[in-house]
Design a protein around this motif. Structure first.
Motif, PDB file in Angstrom:
ATOM      1  N   ALA A  60      46.708  49.556  52.238  1.00  0.00           N
ATOM      2  CA  ALA A  60      46.273  50.860  52.749  1.00  0.00           C
ATOM      3  C   ALA A  60      46.038  51.842  51.608  1.00  0.00           C
ATOM      4  O   ALA A  60      45.049  52.582  51.584  1.00  0.00           O
ATOM      5  N   VAL A  61      46.951  51.841  50.642  1.00  0.00           N
ATOM      6  CA  VAL A  61      46.805  52.748  49.504  1.00  0.00           C
ATOM      7  C   VAL A  61      45.580  52.366  48.677  1.00  0.00           C
ATOM      8  O   VAL A  61      44.802  53.222  48.234  1.00  0.00           O
ATOM      9  N   ALA A  62      45.367  51.077  48.443  1.00  0.00           N
ATOM     10  CA  ALA A  62      44.221  50.629  47.649  1.00  0.00           C
ATOM     11  C   ALA A  62      42.898  50.971  48.331  1.00  0.00           C
ATOM     12  O   ALA A  62      41.953  51.443  47.679  1.00  0.00           O
ATOM     13  N   VAL A  63      42.831  50.732  49.654  1.00  0.00           N
ATOM     14  CA  VAL A  63      41.596  51.047  50.377  1.00  0.00           C
ATOM     15  C   VAL A  63      41.337  52.552  50.357  1.00  0.00           C
ATOM     16  O   VAL A  63      40.200  53.016  50.166  1.00  0.00           O
ATOM     17  N   GLY A  64      42.391  53.342  50.532  1.00  0.00           N
ATOM     18  CA  GLY A  64      42.234  54.793  50.471  1.00  0.00           C
ATOM     19  C   GLY A  64      41.764  55.259  49.101  1.00  0.00           C
ATOM     20  O   GLY A  64      40.915  56.150  48.989  1.00  0.00           O
ATOM     21  N   GLY A  65      42.302  54.659  48.041  1.00  0.00           N
ATOM     22  CA  GLY A  65      41.860  55.017  46.699  1.00  0.00           C
ATOM     23  C   GLY A  65      40.407  54.670  46.464  1.00  0.00           C
ATOM     24  O   GLY A  65      39.655  55.444  45.859  1.00  0.00           O
ATOM     25  N   ALA A  66      39.995  53.499  46.955  1.00  0.00           N
ATOM     26  CA  ALA A  66      38.586  53.111  46.816  1.00  0.00           C
ATOM     27  C   ALA A  66      37.685  54.068  47.583  1.00  0.00           C
ATOM     28  O   ALA A  66      36.610  54.456  47.103  1.00  0.00           O
ATOM     29  N   ALA A  67      38.116  54.459  48.777  1.00  0.00           N
ATOM     30  CA  ALA A  67      37.323  55.397  49.565  1.00  0.00           C
ATOM     31  C   ALA A  67      37.191  56.738  48.853  1.00  0.00           C
ATOM     32  O   ALA A  67      36.128  57.369  48.860  1.00  0.00           O
ATOM     33  N   LEU A  68      38.289  57.179  48.223  1.00  0.00           N
ATOM     34  CA  LEU A  68      38.242  58.438  47.489  1.00  0.00           C
ATOM     35  C   LEU A  68      37.263  58.362  46.324  1.00  0.00           C
ATOM     36  O   LEU A  68      36.452  59.268  46.112  1.00  0.00           O
ATOM     37  N   ALA A  69      37.317  57.274  45.555  1.00  0.00           N
ATOM     38  CA  ALA A  69      36.415  57.124  44.413  1.00  0.00           C
ATOM     39  C   ALA A  69      34.960  57.043  44.859  1.00  0.00           C
ATOM     40  O   ALA A  69      34.085  57.709  44.296  1.00  0.00           O
ATOM     41  N   VAL A  70      34.701  56.236  45.890  1.00  0.00           N
ATOM     42  CA  VAL A  70      33.321  56.087  46.370  1.00  0.00           C
ATOM     43  C   VAL A  70      32.825  57.396  46.960  1.00  0.00           C
ATOM     44  O   VAL A  70      31.670  57.811  46.742  1.00  0.00           O
TER      45      VAL A  70
ATOM     46  N   LEU B 147      47.623  50.774  41.929  1.00  0.00           N
ATOM     47  CA  LEU B 147      48.986  50.700  42.458  1.00  0.00           C
ATOM     48  C   LEU B 147      49.034  49.908  43.758  1.00  0.00           C
ATOM     49  O   LEU B 147      49.931  49.061  43.958  1.00  0.00           O
ATOM     50  N   GLY B 148      48.079  50.200  44.661  1.00  0.00           N
ATOM     51  CA  GLY B 148      48.067  49.488  45.937  1.00  0.00           C
ATOM     52  C   GLY B 148      47.876  47.998  45.754  1.00  0.00           C
ATOM     53  O   GLY B 148      48.581  47.184  46.384  1.00  0.00           O
ATOM     54  N   ALA B 149      46.940  47.584  44.893  1.00  0.00           N
ATOM     55  CA  ALA B 149      46.698  46.165  44.668  1.00  0.00           C
ATOM     56  C   ALA B 149      47.893  45.498  44.024  1.00  0.00           C
ATOM     57  O   ALA B 149      48.243  44.354  44.351  1.00  0.00           O
ATOM     58  N   ALA B 150      48.560  46.204  43.096  1.00  0.00           N
ATOM     59  CA  ALA B 150      49.714  45.611  42.411  1.00  0.00           C
ATOM     60  C   ALA B 150      50.846  45.315  43.376  1.00  0.00           C
ATOM     61  O   ALA B 150      51.588  44.341  43.193  1.00  0.00           O
ATOM     62  N   VAL B 151      50.992  46.152  44.402  1.00  0.00           N
ATOM     63  CA  VAL B 151      52.069  45.923  45.373  1.00  0.00           C
ATOM     64  C   VAL B 151      51.615  44.952  46.462  1.00  0.00           C
ATOM     65  O   VAL B 151      52.425  44.146  46.964  1.00  0.00           O
ATOM     66  N   ALA B 152      50.339  44.973  46.832  1.00  0.00           N
ATOM     67  CA  ALA B 152      49.856  44.107  47.911  1.00  0.00           C
ATOM     68  C   ALA B 152      49.788  42.652  47.491  1.00  0.00           C
ATOM     69  O   ALA B 152      49.997  41.751  48.318  1.00  0.00           O
ATOM     70  N   VAL B 153      49.502  42.371  46.232  1.00  0.00           N
ATOM     71  CA  VAL B 153      49.356  40.994  45.750  1.00  0.00           C
ATOM     72  C   VAL B 153      50.715  40.489  45.271  1.00  0.00           C
ATOM     73  O   VAL B 153      51.286  41.054  44.332  1.00  0.00           O
ATOM     74  N   PRO B 154      51.255  39.438  45.882  1.00  0.00           N
ATOM     75  CA  PRO B 154      52.614  38.980  45.525  1.00  0.00           C
ATOM     76  C   PRO B 154      52.779  38.663  44.044  1.00  0.00           C
ATOM     77  O   PRO B 154      53.798  39.026  43.436  1.00  0.00           O
TER      78      PRO B 154
ATOM     79  N   PRO C 224      54.001  58.781  50.102  1.00  0.00           N
ATOM     80  CA  PRO C 224      53.693  57.366  50.293  1.00  0.00           C
ATOM     81  C   PRO C 224      53.790  56.562  49.005  1.00  0.00           C
ATOM     82  O   PRO C 224      54.070  55.369  49.047  1.00  0.00           O
ATOM     83  N   LEU C 225      53.581  57.209  47.841  1.00  0.00           N
ATOM     84  CA  LEU C 225      53.729  56.479  46.585  1.00  0.00           C
ATOM     85  C   LEU C 225      55.190  56.163  46.310  1.00  0.00           C
ATOM     86  O   LEU C 225      55.523  55.105  45.769  1.00  0.00           O
ATOM     87  N   TYR C 226      56.078  57.076  46.704  1.00  0.00           N
ATOM     88  CA  TYR C 226      57.514  56.819  46.612  1.00  0.00           C
ATOM     89  C   TYR C 226      57.894  55.649  47.525  1.00  0.00           C
ATOM     90  O   TYR C 226      58.643  54.746  47.124  1.00  0.00           O
ATOM     91  N   LEU C 227      57.361  55.663  48.748  1.00  0.00           N
ATOM     92  CA  LEU C 227      57.634  54.559  49.674  1.00  0.00           C
ATOM     93  C   LEU C 227      57.006  53.254  49.171  1.00  0.00           C
ATOM     94  O   LEU C 227      57.588  52.170  49.337  1.00  0.00           O
ATOM     95  N   LEU C 228      55.836  53.365  48.556  1.00  0.00           N
ATOM     96  CA  LEU C 228      55.189  52.171  48.012  1.00  0.00           C
ATOM     97  C   LEU C 228      56.036  51.540  46.917  1.00  0.00           C
ATOM     98  O   LEU C 228      56.182  50.316  46.856  1.00  0.00           O
ATOM     99  N   GLY C 229      56.622  52.391  46.057  1.00  0.00           N
ATOM    100  CA  GLY C 229      57.496  51.859  45.022  1.00  0.00           C
ATOM    101  C   GLY C 229      58.703  51.161  45.609  1.00  0.00           C
ATOM    102  O   GLY C 229      59.120  50.098  45.130  1.00  0.00           O
ATOM    103  N   GLY C 230      59.278  51.753  46.672  1.00  0.00           N
ATOM    104  CA  GLY C 230      60.416  51.094  47.319  1.00  0.00           C
ATOM    105  C   GLY C 230      60.025  49.794  47.976  1.00  0.00           C
ATOM    106  O   GLY C 230      60.768  48.791  47.927  1.00  0.00           O
ATOM    107  N   ALA C 231      58.830  49.756  48.597  1.00  0.00           N
ATOM    108  CA  ALA C 231      58.372  48.537  49.254  1.00  0.00           C
ATOM    109  C   ALA C 231      58.103  47.421  48.258  1.00  0.00           C
ATOM    110  O   ALA C 231      58.137  46.237  48.621  1.00  0.00           O
ATOM    111  N   SER C 232      57.834  47.774  47.001  1.00  0.00           N
ATOM    112  CA  SER C 232      57.541  46.736  46.007  1.00  0.00           C
ATOM    113  C   SER C 232      58.746  45.865  45.714  1.00  0.00           C
ATOM    114  O   SER C 232      58.618  44.791  45.114  1.00  0.00           O
TER     115      SER C 232
END
Length: 453
Positions: free
Chosen positions: A271-281, A311-318, A429-437
Protein backbone atom coordinates in the motif's frame (compact mmCIF):
# COMPACT_ATOMS: atom_id res chain seq x y z
CA UNK A 1 -6.06 -12.19 -0.70
CA UNK A 2 -4.01 -9.87 -2.90
CA UNK A 3 -1.53 -7.71 -1.02
CA UNK A 4 -2.80 -4.73 -3.01
CA UNK A 5 -6.32 -4.85 -1.61
CA UNK A 6 -7.78 -2.79 1.25
CA UNK A 7 -4.92 -0.51 2.30
CA UNK A 8 -5.17 0.54 5.92
CA UNK A 9 -6.94 3.86 6.66
CA UNK A 10 -3.82 5.18 8.36
CA UNK A 11 -1.76 4.49 5.26
CA UNK A 12 -4.28 6.34 3.11
CA UNK A 13 -4.21 9.32 5.49
CA UNK A 14 -0.41 9.42 5.43
CA UNK A 15 -0.20 9.26 1.65
CA UNK A 16 -2.68 12.11 1.41
CA UNK A 17 -0.55 14.11 3.82
CA UNK A 18 2.52 13.38 1.74
CA UNK A 19 0.68 14.86 -1.21
CA UNK A 20 -0.12 17.89 0.96
CA UNK A 21 3.62 18.32 1.56
CA UNK A 22 4.02 18.84 -2.18
CA UNK A 23 0.86 20.90 -2.57
CA UNK A 24 2.08 23.20 0.19
CA UNK A 25 5.00 24.23 -1.97
CA UNK A 26 2.67 25.21 -4.80
CA UNK A 27 0.29 26.99 -2.45
CA UNK A 28 2.94 29.20 -0.85
CA UNK A 29 1.60 32.74 -1.17
CA UNK A 30 3.25 34.93 -3.75
CA UNK A 31 4.71 37.96 -2.00
CA UNK A 32 6.25 41.13 -3.24
CA UNK A 33 9.99 40.86 -3.57
CA UNK A 34 12.15 43.48 -1.85
CA UNK A 35 13.60 46.10 -4.17
CA UNK A 36 17.03 45.25 -5.60
CA UNK A 37 19.34 48.23 -5.19
CA UNK A 38 23.03 49.03 -5.26
CA UNK A 39 24.89 50.13 -2.15
CA UNK A 40 25.49 53.53 -3.78
CA UNK A 41 22.42 54.51 -5.84
CA UNK A 42 23.84 57.92 -6.87
CA UNK A 43 26.77 56.05 -8.43
CA UNK A 44 24.76 54.23 -11.10
CA UNK A 45 21.08 53.72 -11.91
CA UNK A 46 19.89 56.20 -9.31
CA UNK A 47 21.80 58.98 -11.07
CA UNK A 48 20.70 57.82 -14.53
CA UNK A 49 16.99 57.79 -13.59
CA UNK A 50 17.17 61.12 -11.77
CA UNK A 51 18.98 62.73 -14.69
CA UNK A 52 16.35 61.41 -17.12
CA UNK A 53 13.57 62.80 -14.91
CA UNK A 54 15.18 66.22 -15.31
CA UNK A 55 15.67 66.00 -19.06
CA UNK A 56 19.24 64.70 -19.16
CA UNK A 57 19.79 61.60 -21.30
CA UNK A 58 23.01 59.95 -20.15
CA UNK A 59 24.55 56.81 -18.76
CA UNK A 60 27.43 56.50 -16.27
CA UNK A 61 30.89 56.10 -17.76
CA UNK A 62 32.62 55.60 -14.41
CA UNK A 63 32.01 56.25 -10.74
CA UNK A 64 33.68 55.99 -7.36
CA UNK A 65 32.63 56.64 -3.80
CA UNK A 66 34.46 57.38 -0.56
CA UNK A 67 32.70 56.81 2.76
CA UNK A 68 34.16 58.40 5.89
CA UNK A 69 32.86 56.88 9.11
CA UNK A 70 32.44 59.11 12.17
CA UNK A 71 32.25 58.24 15.85
CA UNK A 72 28.85 59.94 16.22
CA UNK A 73 27.19 57.14 14.19
CA UNK A 74 27.11 58.93 10.86
CA UNK A 75 29.04 58.49 7.62
CA UNK A 76 29.87 61.10 4.98
CA UNK A 77 29.80 60.04 1.34
CA UNK A 78 31.66 61.67 -1.52
CA UNK A 79 30.45 60.28 -4.84
CA UNK A 80 32.21 61.08 -8.10
CA UNK A 81 30.18 60.29 -11.25
CA UNK A 82 31.42 60.77 -14.82
CA UNK A 83 28.42 60.93 -17.19
CA UNK A 84 28.82 59.26 -20.58
CA UNK A 85 27.14 62.26 -22.21
CA UNK A 86 29.39 65.34 -21.88
CA UNK A 87 26.50 67.69 -22.64
CA UNK A 88 24.71 66.39 -19.54
CA UNK A 89 27.77 67.26 -17.46
CA UNK A 90 27.88 70.73 -19.02
CA UNK A 91 24.25 71.39 -18.08
CA UNK A 92 24.89 70.24 -14.51
CA UNK A 93 27.87 72.59 -14.33
CA UNK A 94 25.87 75.53 -15.65
CA UNK A 95 22.82 75.05 -13.44
CA UNK A 96 23.47 74.57 -9.71
CA UNK A 97 19.77 74.15 -8.96
CA UNK A 98 19.51 71.38 -11.55
CA UNK A 99 22.55 69.67 -10.06
CA UNK A 100 21.10 69.62 -6.54
CA UNK A 101 17.74 68.39 -7.87
CA UNK A 102 19.37 65.50 -9.75
CA UNK A 103 21.51 64.63 -6.72
CA UNK A 104 18.53 64.75 -4.37
CA UNK A 105 16.45 62.46 -6.58
CA UNK A 106 19.23 59.93 -7.21
CA UNK A 107 19.02 58.15 -3.87
CA UNK A 108 15.95 56.11 -4.77
CA UNK A 109 14.49 53.37 -2.60
CA UNK A 110 17.63 52.85 -0.53
CA UNK A 111 16.97 55.93 1.57
CA UNK A 112 13.22 55.79 1.40
CA UNK A 113 12.78 53.46 4.37
CA UNK A 114 14.71 53.74 7.59
CA UNK A 115 17.95 55.50 6.55
CA UNK A 116 18.22 59.18 7.40
CA UNK A 117 20.31 61.04 4.82
CA UNK A 118 21.16 64.64 4.16
CA UNK A 119 22.44 66.12 0.92
CA UNK A 120 25.43 68.35 1.63
CA UNK A 121 26.61 69.49 -1.80
CA UNK A 122 26.40 68.79 -5.52
CA UNK A 123 28.65 70.38 -8.12
CA UNK A 124 30.90 69.65 -11.08
CA UNK A 125 34.64 69.36 -10.49
CA UNK A 126 37.47 68.04 -12.63
CA UNK A 127 35.22 66.50 -15.26
CA UNK A 128 32.87 64.73 -12.84
CA UNK A 129 29.60 65.34 -11.04
CA UNK A 130 30.43 65.25 -7.32
CA UNK A 131 27.76 64.58 -4.71
CA UNK A 132 28.38 64.84 -0.96
CA UNK A 133 25.83 63.57 1.51
CA UNK A 134 25.66 62.16 5.01
CA UNK A 135 23.88 59.05 6.28
CA UNK A 136 22.91 59.02 9.94
CA UNK A 137 22.66 56.16 12.45
CA UNK A 138 24.64 53.67 10.35
CA UNK A 139 27.38 53.01 12.91
CA UNK A 140 26.87 51.06 16.13
CA UNK A 141 29.13 50.75 19.16
CA UNK A 142 30.58 47.29 19.77
CA UNK A 143 32.53 45.65 22.60
CA UNK A 144 36.09 46.68 23.53
CA UNK A 145 35.83 50.04 21.80
CA UNK A 146 34.87 48.68 18.38
CA UNK A 147 32.53 50.41 15.91
CA UNK A 148 30.33 48.53 13.43
CA UNK A 149 29.29 50.03 10.09
CA UNK A 150 25.92 48.34 9.54
CA UNK A 151 25.05 50.18 6.33
CA UNK A 152 25.74 47.26 3.97
CA UNK A 153 23.24 44.89 5.57
CA UNK A 154 20.09 44.06 3.59
CA UNK A 155 16.61 44.89 4.81
CA UNK A 156 14.63 41.98 3.28
CA UNK A 157 11.36 43.77 3.86
CA UNK A 158 12.41 46.82 1.84
CA UNK A 159 15.56 46.24 -0.22
CA UNK A 160 18.40 43.83 -0.91
CA UNK A 161 21.77 44.78 -2.31
CA UNK A 162 22.79 43.56 -5.74
CA UNK A 163 26.16 45.31 -6.07
CA UNK A 164 28.24 48.25 -4.89
CA UNK A 165 27.00 50.60 -7.59
CA UNK A 166 30.38 52.31 -7.77
CA UNK A 167 33.29 50.98 -9.80
CA UNK A 168 35.36 51.44 -6.66
CA UNK A 169 34.24 52.03 -3.08
CA UNK A 170 36.54 53.19 -0.29
CA UNK A 171 35.55 53.14 3.37
CA UNK A 172 37.67 55.13 5.82
CA UNK A 173 37.33 54.54 9.55
CA UNK A 174 37.59 57.13 12.34
CA UNK A 175 41.01 58.41 13.39
CA UNK A 176 42.86 56.01 15.66
CA UNK A 177 41.18 52.86 14.33
CA UNK A 178 41.96 49.96 12.01
CA UNK A 179 39.64 47.72 10.00
CA UNK A 180 39.13 44.60 12.12
CA UNK A 181 36.60 42.95 9.84
CA UNK A 182 35.53 43.86 6.34
CA UNK A 183 35.81 42.95 2.66
CA UNK A 184 37.95 43.91 -0.30
CA UNK A 185 41.50 45.19 0.25
CA UNK A 186 42.21 46.38 3.78
CA UNK A 187 45.05 48.62 4.84
CA UNK A 188 45.00 50.31 8.24
CA UNK A 189 41.69 52.12 8.68
CA UNK A 190 40.95 52.05 4.95
CA UNK A 191 38.97 49.46 2.99
CA UNK A 192 38.79 49.45 -0.81
CA UNK A 193 36.41 47.20 -2.75
CA UNK A 194 35.24 46.75 -6.31
CA UNK A 195 32.48 44.24 -5.56
CA UNK A 196 30.05 43.48 -2.77
CA UNK A 197 30.69 40.05 -1.20
CA UNK A 198 28.07 37.37 -1.71
CA UNK A 199 26.75 37.41 1.85
CA UNK A 200 23.10 36.60 2.40
CA UNK A 201 22.33 39.63 4.58
CA UNK A 202 25.17 41.97 3.74
CA UNK A 203 28.56 42.25 5.49
CA UNK A 204 29.54 44.17 8.60
CA UNK A 205 32.57 46.46 8.59
CA UNK A 206 34.16 46.61 12.05
CA UNK A 207 36.73 49.14 13.24
CA UNK A 208 38.91 48.45 16.29
CA UNK A 209 41.27 50.78 18.18
CA UNK A 210 44.73 51.03 16.64
CA UNK A 211 47.29 48.79 18.31
CA UNK A 212 44.77 46.08 19.11
CA UNK A 213 46.77 42.82 19.32
CA UNK A 214 44.03 40.61 17.80
CA UNK A 215 41.78 42.82 15.65
CA UNK A 216 40.25 39.88 13.79
CA UNK A 217 39.08 38.35 17.06
CA UNK A 218 37.59 41.66 18.20
CA UNK A 219 35.81 41.99 14.85
CA UNK A 220 34.27 38.53 15.22
CA UNK A 221 33.18 39.25 18.82
CA UNK A 222 31.60 42.53 17.73
CA UNK A 223 29.58 40.84 14.99
CA UNK A 224 28.49 38.05 17.33
CA UNK A 225 27.29 40.56 19.90
CA UNK A 226 25.41 42.53 17.25
CA UNK A 227 23.72 39.38 15.95
CA UNK A 228 23.00 37.73 19.32
CA UNK A 229 19.36 38.81 19.49
CA UNK A 230 18.74 38.03 15.82
CA UNK A 231 20.33 34.59 16.11
CA UNK A 232 18.37 33.77 19.28
CA UNK A 233 15.07 34.75 17.62
CA UNK A 234 15.77 32.79 14.45
CA UNK A 235 17.05 29.77 16.38
CA UNK A 236 13.78 29.65 18.30
CA UNK A 237 11.54 30.27 15.28
CA UNK A 238 13.29 28.16 12.63
CA UNK A 239 14.80 25.34 14.70
CA UNK A 240 13.58 24.85 18.26
CA UNK A 241 9.83 25.30 17.70
CA UNK A 242 9.45 23.08 14.59
CA UNK A 243 11.91 20.56 16.03
CA UNK A 244 9.94 20.51 19.27
CA UNK A 245 6.68 19.94 17.39
CA UNK A 246 8.15 17.08 15.37
CA UNK A 247 9.98 15.38 18.24
CA UNK A 248 7.06 15.89 20.64
CA UNK A 249 4.72 14.38 18.07
CA UNK A 250 6.94 11.34 17.64
CA UNK A 251 7.14 10.88 21.42
CA UNK A 252 3.33 10.96 21.59
CA UNK A 253 3.16 8.51 18.67
CA UNK A 254 5.35 6.04 20.55
CA UNK A 255 3.03 6.24 23.55
CA UNK A 256 -0.21 5.94 21.58
CA UNK A 257 0.59 3.48 18.80
CA UNK A 258 0.55 -0.19 19.74
CA UNK A 259 2.97 -2.88 18.54
CA UNK A 260 2.69 -3.48 14.82
CA UNK A 261 4.29 -6.92 14.64
CA UNK A 262 0.94 -8.58 13.90
CA UNK A 263 0.23 -6.49 10.81
CA UNK A 264 0.64 -8.05 7.39
CA UNK A 265 3.97 -6.61 6.12
CA UNK A 266 3.14 -7.46 2.51
CA UNK A 267 -0.17 -5.60 2.45
CA UNK A 268 1.09 -2.56 4.37
CA UNK A 269 4.31 -2.38 2.36
CA UNK A 270 2.49 -2.74 -0.95
CA UNK A 271 0.00 0.00 0.00
CA UNK A 272 2.80 2.40 0.88
CA UNK A 273 4.73 1.59 -2.32
CA UNK A 274 1.67 2.03 -4.54
CA UNK A 275 0.85 5.32 -2.82
CA UNK A 276 4.40 6.55 -3.33
CA UNK A 277 4.29 5.64 -7.01
CA UNK A 278 0.98 7.45 -7.38
CA UNK A 279 2.45 10.53 -5.72
CA UNK A 280 5.48 10.55 -8.03
CA UNK A 281 3.42 9.96 -11.17
CA UNK A 282 0.84 12.55 -10.13
CA UNK A 283 3.57 15.14 -9.57
CA UNK A 284 5.12 14.36 -12.95
CA UNK A 285 1.71 14.78 -14.60
CA UNK A 286 0.99 18.04 -12.78
CA UNK A 287 4.41 19.50 -13.59
CA UNK A 288 4.66 17.96 -17.06
CA UNK A 289 4.38 21.29 -18.82
CA UNK A 290 7.50 22.66 -17.15
CA UNK A 291 9.77 19.61 -17.13
CA UNK A 292 12.45 21.45 -19.05
CA UNK A 293 12.67 23.93 -16.18
CA UNK A 294 12.67 21.46 -13.30
CA UNK A 295 10.63 22.85 -10.42
CA UNK A 296 10.86 22.45 -6.67
CA UNK A 297 7.42 20.81 -6.61
CA UNK A 298 8.59 18.22 -9.11
CA UNK A 299 11.73 17.34 -7.18
CA UNK A 300 9.94 17.17 -3.83
CA UNK A 301 7.16 14.98 -5.23
CA UNK A 302 9.56 12.59 -6.89
CA UNK A 303 11.78 12.42 -3.79
CA UNK A 304 8.93 11.68 -1.37
CA UNK A 305 7.37 9.22 -3.82
CA UNK A 306 10.67 7.40 -4.34
CA UNK A 307 11.23 7.12 -0.58
CA UNK A 308 7.75 5.65 -0.07
CA UNK A 309 8.19 3.21 -2.96
CA UNK A 310 11.54 2.08 -1.62
CA UNK A 311 10.34 1.61 1.94
CA UNK A 312 7.12 -0.11 0.91
CA UNK A 313 8.89 -2.52 -1.45
CA UNK A 314 11.58 -3.31 1.13
CA UNK A 315 8.94 -4.39 3.64
CA UNK A 316 6.59 -6.09 1.14
CA UNK A 317 9.29 -8.32 -0.38
CA UNK A 318 10.36 -11.03 2.11
CA UNK A 319 13.95 -11.24 0.88
CA UNK A 320 14.45 -7.48 1.23
CA UNK A 321 12.64 -7.42 4.55
CA UNK A 322 15.03 -9.92 6.06
CA UNK A 323 17.93 -7.58 5.27
CA UNK A 324 16.34 -4.64 7.09
CA UNK A 325 17.63 -3.40 10.42
CA UNK A 326 16.72 -0.32 12.43
CA UNK A 327 20.30 0.92 12.10
CA UNK A 328 20.23 0.66 8.31
CA UNK A 329 16.90 2.47 8.05
CA UNK A 330 18.10 5.23 10.37
CA UNK A 331 21.31 5.52 8.36
CA UNK A 332 19.39 5.88 5.09
CA UNK A 333 17.26 8.65 6.59
CA UNK A 334 20.30 10.53 7.91
CA UNK A 335 22.12 10.26 4.57
CA UNK A 336 19.09 11.46 2.60
CA UNK A 337 18.60 14.36 5.02
CA UNK A 338 22.26 15.29 4.62
CA UNK A 339 21.93 15.30 0.85
CA UNK A 340 18.84 17.50 1.04
CA UNK A 341 20.67 19.99 3.26
CA UNK A 342 23.80 19.97 1.09
CA UNK A 343 22.11 20.22 -2.30
CA UNK A 344 18.56 21.30 -1.59
CA UNK A 345 19.01 25.07 -1.48
CA UNK A 346 20.34 25.10 -5.03
CA UNK A 347 18.49 22.14 -6.55
CA UNK A 348 15.05 22.70 -4.99
CA UNK A 349 14.91 26.42 -5.65
CA UNK A 350 14.01 27.63 -2.17
CA UNK A 351 14.15 27.01 1.57
CA UNK A 352 10.48 25.99 1.78
CA UNK A 353 10.84 23.22 -0.78
CA UNK A 354 14.01 22.12 1.01
CA UNK A 355 12.05 21.79 4.25
CA UNK A 356 9.39 19.70 2.50
CA UNK A 357 12.06 17.45 1.04
CA UNK A 358 13.66 17.11 4.47
CA UNK A 359 10.44 15.65 5.86
CA UNK A 360 10.36 13.05 3.09
CA UNK A 361 14.05 12.23 3.54
CA UNK A 362 13.57 11.41 7.23
CA UNK A 363 10.69 8.95 6.69
CA UNK A 364 13.11 5.96 6.69
CA UNK A 365 14.27 7.07 10.14
CA UNK A 366 10.64 6.99 11.32
CA UNK A 367 10.37 3.42 10.03
CA UNK A 368 13.57 2.64 11.95
CA UNK A 369 11.93 3.97 15.12
CA UNK A 370 8.87 1.76 14.57
CA UNK A 371 11.05 -1.29 14.00
CA UNK A 372 13.13 -0.58 17.11
CA UNK A 373 10.03 -0.09 19.27
CA UNK A 374 8.70 -3.41 17.99
CA UNK A 375 11.64 -5.03 19.75
CA UNK A 376 13.67 -5.97 16.71
CA UNK A 377 17.35 -5.18 16.62
CA UNK A 378 17.84 -1.80 18.30
CA UNK A 379 16.86 0.22 21.35
CA UNK A 380 13.85 2.43 20.64
CA UNK A 381 14.98 5.29 22.86
CA UNK A 382 18.42 5.48 21.24
CA UNK A 383 16.85 5.39 17.79
CA UNK A 384 14.47 8.20 18.78
CA UNK A 385 17.41 10.27 20.04
CA UNK A 386 19.28 9.65 16.79
CA UNK A 387 16.28 10.81 14.76
CA UNK A 388 15.85 13.90 16.94
CA UNK A 389 19.52 14.83 16.60
CA UNK A 390 19.42 14.38 12.82
CA UNK A 391 16.32 16.58 12.55
CA UNK A 392 17.81 19.27 14.80
CA UNK A 393 21.08 19.32 12.86
CA UNK A 394 19.27 19.55 9.51
CA UNK A 395 17.01 22.40 10.65
CA UNK A 396 20.02 24.20 12.12
CA UNK A 397 21.90 23.92 8.84
CA UNK A 398 18.92 25.28 6.88
CA UNK A 399 17.98 28.07 9.27
CA UNK A 400 18.77 31.69 8.25
CA UNK A 401 20.22 32.40 11.69
CA UNK A 402 21.64 35.84 10.90
CA UNK A 403 18.76 37.12 8.72
CA UNK A 404 17.24 40.38 9.90
CA UNK A 405 13.92 39.51 8.29
CA UNK A 406 11.28 41.64 6.62
CA UNK A 407 7.54 42.10 6.81
CA UNK A 408 6.66 38.49 5.92
CA UNK A 409 9.76 36.91 7.44
CA UNK A 410 7.86 35.05 10.16
CA UNK A 411 5.68 33.36 7.54
CA UNK A 412 8.60 30.94 7.05
CA UNK A 413 8.64 29.60 10.64
CA UNK A 414 4.83 29.33 10.65
CA UNK A 415 4.87 27.18 7.50
CA UNK A 416 7.81 25.20 8.82
CA UNK A 417 5.99 24.46 12.08
CA UNK A 418 2.84 23.43 10.21
CA UNK A 419 4.99 21.15 8.05
CA UNK A 420 6.47 19.63 11.22
CA UNK A 421 2.96 18.81 12.44
CA UNK A 422 2.06 17.29 9.08
CA UNK A 423 5.29 15.29 9.19
CA UNK A 424 4.19 13.73 12.49
CA UNK A 425 0.83 12.71 11.05
CA UNK A 426 2.45 11.34 7.90
CA UNK A 427 4.88 9.42 10.12
CA UNK A 428 2.09 7.26 11.64
CA UNK A 429 1.91 4.62 8.86
CA UNK A 430 5.70 4.69 8.41
CA UNK A 431 6.07 3.96 12.12
CA UNK A 432 3.61 1.08 11.75
CA UNK A 433 5.43 -0.07 8.61
CA UNK A 434 8.68 -0.26 10.55
CA UNK A 435 6.99 -2.33 13.24
CA UNK A 436 5.41 -4.62 10.65
CA UNK A 437 8.84 -5.28 9.13
CA UNK A 438 9.63 -7.39 12.19
CA UNK A 439 6.74 -9.79 11.51
CA UNK A 440 6.33 -12.62 9.04
CA UNK A 441 3.84 -13.22 6.27
CA UNK A 442 0.53 -14.52 7.66
CA UNK A 443 0.43 -17.43 5.20
CA UNK A 444 4.10 -18.39 5.67
CA UNK A 445 4.49 -22.08 6.35
CA UNK A 446 6.00 -22.92 9.73
CA UNK A 447 9.43 -24.53 9.53
CA UNK A 448 9.48 -28.32 9.34
CA UNK A 449 10.40 -29.88 12.66
CA UNK A 450 11.58 -33.43 13.19
CA UNK A 451 9.42 -35.48 15.47
CA UNK A 452 11.34 -37.12 18.28
CA UNK A 453 12.00 -40.76 17.81
Amino acid sequence: MSPLESPSPRAVVALALAALFVAGGAALPAVASPAPVSACPPCDDGFVRAAADHGLDTAVAESEATVRVHRNGSATWTVRVVPANESALDRLAENETLGRAVAGDSFGVRYGDGIDHRLLAADVREGAFVVRYRTLDVVADGPFGTSLLTYFRDDPGAYVYTDLGADELTVVGPDGTIVARGFGDVEGRRLTATALPDVRDGPFVVFAPSGTPAPGLLGTLAVLEALAGVVARNLLAFVLVPDGVAVGGLVALRRVAGPARDRDPRRLGAAVAVGGAALAVGTLAAEGGVLLGVTGNLLVGVLVGAVLVGLGAAVAVPAARRALTAGRLLGVGVVLAGLVVALGGRALGGDFHTALALGGALLPAVAALGRADAGADADGTRTAVGLAVALFAALLALAPLTALGGTLFLLGPVLLTLAAGAFVLAAVPLYLLGGASVGTDPDASPPNRRTPA
